[in-house]
Design an enzyme around this catalytic site. Sequence first.
Site, PDB file in Angstrom:
ATOM      1  N   GLY A  13       0.815  -1.218   0.000  1.00 35.23           N
ATOM      2  CA  GLY A  13       0.000   0.000   0.000  1.00 35.23           C
ATOM      3  C   GLY A  13       0.847   1.266   0.000  1.00 35.23           C
ATOM      4  O   GLY A  13       2.080   1.212  -0.038  1.00 35.23           O
ATOM      5  N   ALA A  91      -1.428  -2.892   7.771  1.00 35.54           N
ATOM      6  CA  ALA A  91      -2.627  -3.069   6.930  1.00 35.54           C
ATOM      7  C   ALA A  91      -3.837  -2.375   7.568  1.00 35.54           C
ATOM      8  O   ALA A  91      -4.053  -2.476   8.772  1.00 35.54           O
ATOM      9  CB  ALA A  91      -2.918  -4.555   6.757  1.00 35.54           C
ATOM     10  N   ILE A  93      -7.925  -0.312   6.492  1.00 32.37           N
ATOM     11  CA  ILE A  93      -8.881   0.174   5.484  1.00 32.37           C
ATOM     12  C   ILE A  93      -9.767   1.265   6.096  1.00 32.37           C
ATOM     13  O   ILE A  93      -9.805   1.425   7.319  1.00 32.37           O
ATOM     14  CB  ILE A  93      -9.792  -0.968   4.967  1.00 32.37           C
ATOM     15  CG1 ILE A  93     -10.620  -1.573   6.119  1.00 32.37           C
ATOM     16  CG2 ILE A  93      -8.978  -2.039   4.262  1.00 32.37           C
ATOM     17  CD1 ILE A  93     -11.765  -2.439   5.652  1.00 32.37           C
ATOM     18  N   ASP A  96     -15.816   5.070   5.280  1.00 36.07           N
ATOM     19  CA  ASP A  96     -16.317   6.260   5.964  1.00 36.07           C
ATOM     20  C   ASP A  96     -17.815   6.464   5.744  1.00 36.07           C
ATOM     21  O   ASP A  96     -18.321   6.338   4.626  1.00 36.07           O
ATOM     22  CB  ASP A  96     -15.580   7.510   5.465  1.00 36.07           C
ATOM     23  CG  ASP A  96     -14.093   7.534   5.835  1.00 36.07           C
ATOM     24  OD1 ASP A  96     -13.665   6.666   6.614  1.00 36.07           O
ATOM     25  OD2 ASP A  96     -13.389   8.442   5.349  1.00 36.07           O
ATOM     26  N   GLN A 152     -16.061   8.842  10.738  1.00 40.00           N
ATOM     27  CA  GLN A 152     -15.115   7.719  10.885  1.00 40.00           C
ATOM     28  C   GLN A 152     -15.227   7.019  12.248  1.00 40.00           C
ATOM     29  O   GLN A 152     -14.206   6.666  12.848  1.00 40.00           O
ATOM     30  CB  GLN A 152     -13.681   8.222  10.727  1.00 40.00           C
ATOM     31  CG  GLN A 152     -13.277   8.547   9.296  1.00 40.00           C
ATOM     32  CD  GLN A 152     -11.766   8.529   9.137  1.00 40.00           C
ATOM     33  OE1 GLN A 152     -11.063   9.208   9.864  1.00 40.00           O
ATOM     34  NE2 GLN A 152     -11.265   7.739   8.202  1.00 40.00           N
ATOM     35  N   TYR A 155     -13.427   3.614  11.964  1.00 40.47           N
ATOM     36  CA  TYR A 155     -11.967   3.757  11.795  1.00 40.47           C
ATOM     37  C   TYR A 155     -11.323   4.306  13.072  1.00 40.47           C
ATOM     38  O   TYR A 155     -10.300   3.794  13.537  1.00 40.47           O
ATOM     39  CB  TYR A 155     -11.715   4.688  10.605  1.00 40.47           C
ATOM     40  CG  TYR A 155     -10.276   4.852  10.194  1.00 40.47           C
ATOM     41  CD1 TYR A 155      -9.655   3.918   9.382  1.00 40.47           C
ATOM     42  CD2 TYR A 155      -9.539   5.967  10.600  1.00 40.47           C
ATOM     43  CE1 TYR A 155      -8.328   4.081   8.977  1.00 40.47           C
ATOM     44  CE2 TYR A 155      -8.221   6.142  10.205  1.00 40.47           C
ATOM     45  CZ  TYR A 155      -7.617   5.197   9.394  1.00 40.47           C
ATOM     46  OH  TYR A 155      -6.306   5.367   8.996  1.00 40.47           O
TER      47      TYR A 155
HETATM   48  N1  CAA Z   1     -17.768  18.644  10.629  1.00 41.59           N
HETATM   49  C1  CAA Z   1     -19.051  19.024  10.862  1.00 41.59           C
HETATM   50  N2  CAA Z   1     -20.067  18.829  10.021  1.00 41.59           N
HETATM   51  C2  CAA Z   1     -19.785  18.204   8.876  1.00 41.59           C
HETATM   52  C3  CAA Z   1     -18.488  17.769   8.554  1.00 41.59           C
HETATM   53  C4  CAA Z   1     -17.453  18.020   9.481  1.00 41.59           C
HETATM   54  N3  CAA Z   1     -16.183  17.668   9.264  1.00 41.59           N
HETATM   55  N4  CAA Z   1     -18.503  17.160   7.357  1.00 41.59           N
HETATM   56  C5  CAA Z   1     -19.797  17.204   6.937  1.00 41.59           C
HETATM   57  N5  CAA Z   1     -20.548  17.846   7.854  1.00 41.59           N
HETATM   58  C6  CAA Z   1     -21.978  18.119   7.797  1.00 41.59           C
HETATM   59  C7  CAA Z   1     -22.398  18.637   6.428  1.00 41.59           C
HETATM   60  O1  CAA Z   1     -22.203  20.025   6.365  1.00 41.59           O
HETATM   61  C8  CAA Z   1     -23.855  18.253   6.393  1.00 41.59           C
HETATM   62  O2  CAA Z   1     -24.575  19.104   7.209  1.00 41.59           O
HETATM   63  P1  CAA Z   1     -26.145  19.432   6.905  1.00 41.59           P
HETATM   64  O3  CAA Z   1     -26.870  18.117   7.019  1.00 41.59           O
HETATM   65  O4  CAA Z   1     -26.506  20.408   7.960  1.00 41.59           O
HETATM   66  O5  CAA Z   1     -26.166  19.970   5.514  1.00 41.59           O
HETATM   67  C9  CAA Z   1     -23.827  16.881   7.067  1.00 41.59           C
HETATM   68  O6  CAA Z   1     -22.673  16.885   7.941  1.00 41.59           O
HETATM   69  C10 CAA Z   1     -23.656  15.787   6.042  1.00 41.59           C
HETATM   70  O7  CAA Z   1     -23.884  14.607   6.703  1.00 41.59           O
HETATM   71  P2  CAA Z   1     -23.927  13.287   5.852  1.00 41.59           P
HETATM   72  O8  CAA Z   1     -24.186  12.130   6.759  1.00 41.59           O
HETATM   73  O9  CAA Z   1     -24.833  13.443   4.673  1.00 41.59           O
HETATM   74  O10 CAA Z   1     -22.434  13.198   5.398  1.00 41.59           O
HETATM   75  P3  CAA Z   1     -21.933  12.857   3.961  1.00 41.59           P
HETATM   76  O11 CAA Z   1     -22.481  11.521   3.570  1.00 41.59           O
HETATM   77  O12 CAA Z   1     -22.102  13.986   3.059  1.00 41.59           O
HETATM   78  O13 CAA Z   1     -20.352  12.712   4.223  1.00 41.59           O
HETATM   79  C11 CAA Z   1     -18.421  11.564   4.893  1.00 41.59           C
HETATM   80  C12 CAA Z   1     -19.862  11.812   5.183  1.00 41.59           C
HETATM   81  C13 CAA Z   1     -18.233  10.877   3.521  1.00 41.59           C
HETATM   82  C14 CAA Z   1     -17.847  10.657   5.961  1.00 41.59           C
HETATM   83  C15 CAA Z   1     -17.659  12.913   4.863  1.00 41.59           C
HETATM   84  O14 CAA Z   1     -17.994  13.625   6.029  1.00 41.59           O
HETATM   85  C16 CAA Z   1     -16.157  12.748   4.834  1.00 41.59           C
HETATM   86  O15 CAA Z   1     -15.569  12.388   3.818  1.00 41.59           O
HETATM   87  N6  CAA Z   1     -15.486  13.049   5.965  1.00 41.59           N
HETATM   88  C17 CAA Z   1     -14.033  12.979   6.043  1.00 41.59           C
HETATM   89  C18 CAA Z   1     -13.618  11.610   6.444  1.00 41.59           C
HETATM   90  C19 CAA Z   1     -12.121  11.547   6.514  1.00 41.59           C
HETATM   91  O16 CAA Z   1     -11.408  12.443   6.942  1.00 41.59           O
HETATM   92  N7  CAA Z   1     -11.572  10.405   6.127  1.00 41.59           N
HETATM   93  C20 CAA Z   1     -10.175  10.197   6.154  1.00 41.59           C
HETATM   94  C21 CAA Z   1      -9.824   9.061   5.240  1.00 41.59           C
HETATM   95  S1  CAA Z   1      -8.082   8.857   5.109  1.00 41.59           S
HETATM   96  C22 CAA Z   1      -7.661   8.216   6.591  1.00 41.59           C
HETATM   97  O17 CAA Z   1      -8.455   7.867   7.392  1.00 41.59           O
HETATM   98  C23 CAA Z   1      -6.188   8.076   6.859  1.00 41.59           C
HETATM   99  C24 CAA Z   1      -5.856   8.607   8.172  1.00 41.59           C
HETATM  100  O18 CAA Z   1      -5.537   7.834   9.048  1.00 41.59           O
HETATM  101  C25 CAA Z   1      -5.834  10.059   8.395  1.00 41.59           C
END
Ligand code: CAA
Length: 248
Positions: A13, A91, A93, A96, A152, A155
């Site tokens: 990875g 490893a 995954i 989210d 998350q 995670y």
């Molecule tokens: N803080 C507060 N509110 C948030 C927000 C945040 N960070 N992100 C979204 N929202 C709000 C939106 O504004 C929306 O509000 P309204 O309903 O009032 O409009 C609401 O939350 C959306 O909620 P949903 O359940 O519909 O969320 P979604 O399906 O659109 O998105 C998600 C969910 C895909 C998890 C998205 O929030 C996301 O991608 N978050 C980031 C996750 C992340 O950081 N992942 C890291 C992956 S890499 C990794 O993990 C490696 C590592 O170790 C760092």
Amino acid sequence: MKNKVALVTGGMGGIGSHIARYLADHGAVVAVTYFKNGDHSAAEAWLREQKSQGYDFKIYYADLTDFDATEQLIAKIVADLGSLDILVNNAGITADATLVKMTPEHWHKVIDNNLHSIFNVTRNALKPMLDKKYGRIINISSINGQKGQFGQTNYCASKAGIHGFTKALAYEVAKKGVTVNTVSPGYVKTSMVEKVDEAILQDIIKQIPVGRLAEPAEVARAVAFLASEDSGYITGSNFSINGGQHMY
Ligand code: CAA
């Protein structure tokens, strides 16, 4: 690390392959595991690519969520390579979703892959280390296991669990020549992070005092240090590599 045998789980990875290369650069014989949903030709292609760059890794297919499979994996590595001195539990995954939308399948899949796998592999890898009275175990957690992250819960729970696992095991094996540490990367330039929606990712980068994502090599270098003979007095600790995004 000359002649030490290392295992890097998920070693093909984004972060894992850099860790594997750094350990090899320091003289270790390096085994890597892959799952890739059973796509062995993708694994062979990765191996060929590494060979063309001068790296001679041993690769092993394994479902790390299956205890028996990890028992066979470790037995095979020890039989093939003679011992096991360094284990990097890398490893992991993501799946989210906010908790209200998270399915039980997504919950269990992440906990199985990120946390149960660490029990499975380490439980089996410990024996050859205890027999030799030498071992280095490095568990890759995440900034989000310390600070939490929107979307998350699965995670973050799995990555937070790694800290407890590390510290408890560090106590158990401290007198036996085995160190156990956690490395907690922040947001690193990998395909896992590239999956995050671009607007959300840009917001995250604004919260990083260093002002950018990490390079995988910046994590790998710290892992290589913890994996070396020189780090025998570091155990039960956590190395945060997050550009200052979470200080505590
Ligand atoms: N803080 C507060 N509110 C948030 C927000 C945040 N960070 N992100 C979204 N929202 C709000 C939106 O504004 C929306 O509000 P309204 O309903 O009032 O409009 C609401 O939350 C959306 O909620 P949903 O359940 O519909 O969320 P979604 O399906 O659109 O998105 C998600 C969910 C895909 C998890 C998205 O929030 C996301 O991608 N978050 C980031 C996750 C992340 O950081 N992942 C890291 C992956 S890499 C990794 O993990 C490696 C590592 O170790 C760092």
